[in-house]
Design a protein around this motif. Structure first.
Motif, PDB file in Angstrom:
ATOM      1  N   ASP A 159      32.465  13.742  47.464  1.00  0.00           N
ATOM      2  CA  ASP A 159      32.373  12.523  46.969  1.00  0.00           C
ATOM      3  C   ASP A 159      33.168  11.578  47.636  1.00  0.00           C
ATOM      4  O   ASP A 159      34.366  11.835  47.809  1.00  0.00           O
ATOM      5  CB  ASP A 159      32.411  12.352  45.687  1.00  0.00           C
ATOM      6  CG  ASP A 159      31.935  11.365  44.664  1.00  0.00           C
ATOM      7  OD1 ASP A 159      30.958  10.350  45.566  1.00  0.00           O
ATOM      8  OD2 ASP A 159      32.035  10.883  43.551  1.00  0.00           O
ATOM      9  N   PHE A 160      32.690  10.298  47.957  1.00  0.00           N
ATOM     10  CA  PHE A 160      33.743   9.422  48.705  1.00  0.00           C
ATOM     11  C   PHE A 160      32.933   8.059  48.530  1.00  0.00           C
ATOM     12  O   PHE A 160      31.636   7.611  48.758  1.00  0.00           O
ATOM     13  CB  PHE A 160      33.632   9.749  50.381  1.00  0.00           C
ATOM     14  CG  PHE A 160      34.549   8.742  50.779  1.00  0.00           C
ATOM     15  CD1 PHE A 160      35.863   8.587  50.724  1.00  0.00           C
ATOM     16  CD2 PHE A 160      33.764   8.042  51.925  1.00  0.00           C
ATOM     17  CE1 PHE A 160      36.536   7.345  51.584  1.00  0.00           C
ATOM     18  CE2 PHE A 160      34.480   6.734  52.576  1.00  0.00           C
ATOM     19  CZ  PHE A 160      35.817   6.621  52.335  1.00  0.00           C
ATOM     20  N   HIS A 161      33.594   7.098  47.862  1.00  0.00           N
ATOM     21  CA  HIS A 161      33.226   5.934  47.864  1.00  0.00           C
ATOM     22  C   HIS A 161      34.246   4.734  47.481  1.00  0.00           C
ATOM     23  O   HIS A 161      35.260   5.132  47.041  1.00  0.00           O
ATOM     24  CB  HIS A 161      32.043   5.377  46.845  1.00  0.00           C
ATOM     25  CG  HIS A 161      32.331   5.953  45.388  1.00  0.00           C
ATOM     26  ND1 HIS A 161      32.980   4.762  44.677  1.00  0.00           N
ATOM     27  CD2 HIS A 161      32.141   7.040  44.778  1.00  0.00           C
ATOM     28  CE1 HIS A 161      33.294   5.506  43.307  1.00  0.00           C
ATOM     29  NE2 HIS A 161      32.848   6.743  43.570  1.00  0.00           N
ATOM     30  N   PRO A 162      33.962   3.587  47.951  1.00  0.00           N
ATOM     31  CA  PRO A 162      34.999   2.624  47.419  1.00  0.00           C
ATOM     32  C   PRO A 162      35.258   2.078  45.871  1.00  0.00           C
ATOM     33  O   PRO A 162      33.769   2.277  45.447  1.00  0.00           O
ATOM     34  CB  PRO A 162      34.747   1.442  48.147  1.00  0.00           C
ATOM     35  CG  PRO A 162      33.342   1.471  48.529  1.00  0.00           C
ATOM     36  CD  PRO A 162      32.975   2.862  48.354  1.00  0.00           C
ATOM     37  N   TYR A 163      36.211   1.608  45.479  1.00  0.00           N
ATOM     38  CA  TYR A 163      36.121   0.854  44.204  1.00  0.00           C
ATOM     39  C   TYR A 163      35.889  -0.530  44.527  1.00  0.00           C
ATOM     40  O   TYR A 163      36.577  -1.048  45.201  1.00  0.00           O
ATOM     41  CB  TYR A 163      37.561   1.309  43.196  1.00  0.00           C
ATOM     42  CG  TYR A 163      37.630   2.472  42.740  1.00  0.00           C
ATOM     43  CD1 TYR A 163      36.793   2.908  41.749  1.00  0.00           C
ATOM     44  CD2 TYR A 163      38.382   3.586  43.456  1.00  0.00           C
ATOM     45  CE1 TYR A 163      36.992   4.372  41.112  1.00  0.00           C
ATOM     46  CE2 TYR A 163      38.431   4.761  42.828  1.00  0.00           C
ATOM     47  CZ  TYR A 163      37.892   5.137  41.685  1.00  0.00           C
ATOM     48  OH  TYR A 163      37.981   6.420  41.121  1.00  0.00           O
ATOM     49  N   ASN A 164      35.315  -1.224  43.589  1.00  0.00           N
ATOM     50  CA  ASN A 164      34.968  -2.611  43.731  1.00  0.00           C
ATOM     51  C   ASN A 164      35.892  -3.439  42.923  1.00  0.00           C
ATOM     52  O   ASN A 164      36.495  -4.692  43.265  1.00  0.00           O
ATOM     53  CB  ASN A 164      33.543  -3.214  43.324  1.00  0.00           C
ATOM     54  CG  ASN A 164      32.830  -2.636  44.356  1.00  0.00           C
ATOM     55  OD1 ASN A 164      33.010  -2.479  45.712  1.00  0.00           O
ATOM     56  ND2 ASN A 164      31.270  -2.809  44.105  1.00  0.00           N
ATOM     57  N   ASN A 165      36.431  -2.668  42.000  1.00  0.00           N
ATOM     58  CA  ASN A 165      37.475  -3.633  41.073  1.00  0.00           C
ATOM     59  C   ASN A 165      38.307  -2.488  40.182  1.00  0.00           C
ATOM     60  O   ASN A 165      37.876  -1.564  40.226  1.00  0.00           O
ATOM     61  CB  ASN A 165      36.784  -4.664  40.102  1.00  0.00           C
ATOM     62  CG  ASN A 165      35.676  -3.937  39.330  1.00  0.00           C
ATOM     63  OD1 ASN A 165      35.726  -3.043  38.763  1.00  0.00           O
ATOM     64  ND2 ASN A 165      34.627  -4.640  39.244  1.00  0.00           N
ATOM     65  N   ASN A 166      39.301  -3.149  39.585  1.00  0.00           N
ATOM     66  CA  ASN A 166      40.257  -2.195  38.794  1.00  0.00           C
ATOM     67  C   ASN A 166      39.519  -1.763  37.469  1.00  0.00           C
ATOM     68  O   ASN A 166      39.940  -0.470  37.131  1.00  0.00           O
ATOM     69  CB  ASN A 166      41.430  -3.244  38.370  1.00  0.00           C
ATOM     70  CG  ASN A 166      42.250  -3.241  39.534  1.00  0.00           C
ATOM     71  OD1 ASN A 166      42.295  -2.390  40.527  1.00  0.00           O
ATOM     72  ND2 ASN A 166      43.227  -4.237  39.336  1.00  0.00           N
TER      73      ASN A 166
END
Length: 175
Positions: A159-166
């Motif tokens: 798995d690999f993905h960005p976080y958009n917010n806290n």
């Protein structure tokens, strides 16, 4: 090449293409209840997904005692779920998305893994049967964005993905 070698090469190429089609189709089926609606409503996204996925082959992301690599099926999942140009279906709306194109995602993945490469290798030396996981407050920060990363004990990226917010980091922390 001899004729039997050419025949074997063609057969292997066709088998590889059929395998890729099956993996892509399975990922597409996960995205919506009605597969016909996907074809009707997400035609452009499906074409982008297929175009990128068919040219992708398993890729080594970082070398080390345990080589870190991105297998085809996980690339399809990451690309189908976490890029705005290919996000399809209603089951995955709201997923965090990359602000990048296909080639850039691999570059960012390499940056993230290489930033934490020594910790990854040390983790696997000490925990050879466990998955390496960085998420929530332990997400990896690169170039202004936090990234979730999970690597299986064999070195494959799951798995690999960005976080958009806290809030997403907080939700992961609680899970």
């Amino acid at each position: 090449m001899t004729e039997p070698e050419v025949t074997e090469f063609v057969k292997l190429s066709v088998d590889k293409r059929l395998h890729k089609k099956k993996v892509i189709d399975l990922e597409i089926q996960k995205s919506h209840e009605k597969i016909k609606e996907i074809a009707d409503h997400y035609e452009v996204q499906l074409e982008e997904l297929k175009k990128a996925c068919y040219k992708f082959d398993e890729e080594i992301i970082a070398l080390g005692e345990i080589p870190i690599y991105l297998p085809f099926d996980r690339f399809v999942h990451i690309y189908a779920r976490h890029t705005s140009e290919t996000q399809i279906g209603d089951r995955f709306s709201g997923k965090t998305v990359f602000q990048y194109k296909y080639e850039d995602i691999l570059h960012v993945l390499k940056m993230v893994v290489n930033q934490d490469r020594q910790n990854i290798q040390e983790f696997f030396r000490q925990n050879p049967e466990m998955a390496y996981l960085r998420m929530g407050q332990r997400a990896i920060y690169v170039d202004g964005t936090y990234y979730r990363l999970q690597i299986e004990p064999d070195g494959s990226i799951k798995d690999f993905h960005p976080y958009n917010n806290n809030e997403e980091k907080e939700a992961d922390k609680q899970n």
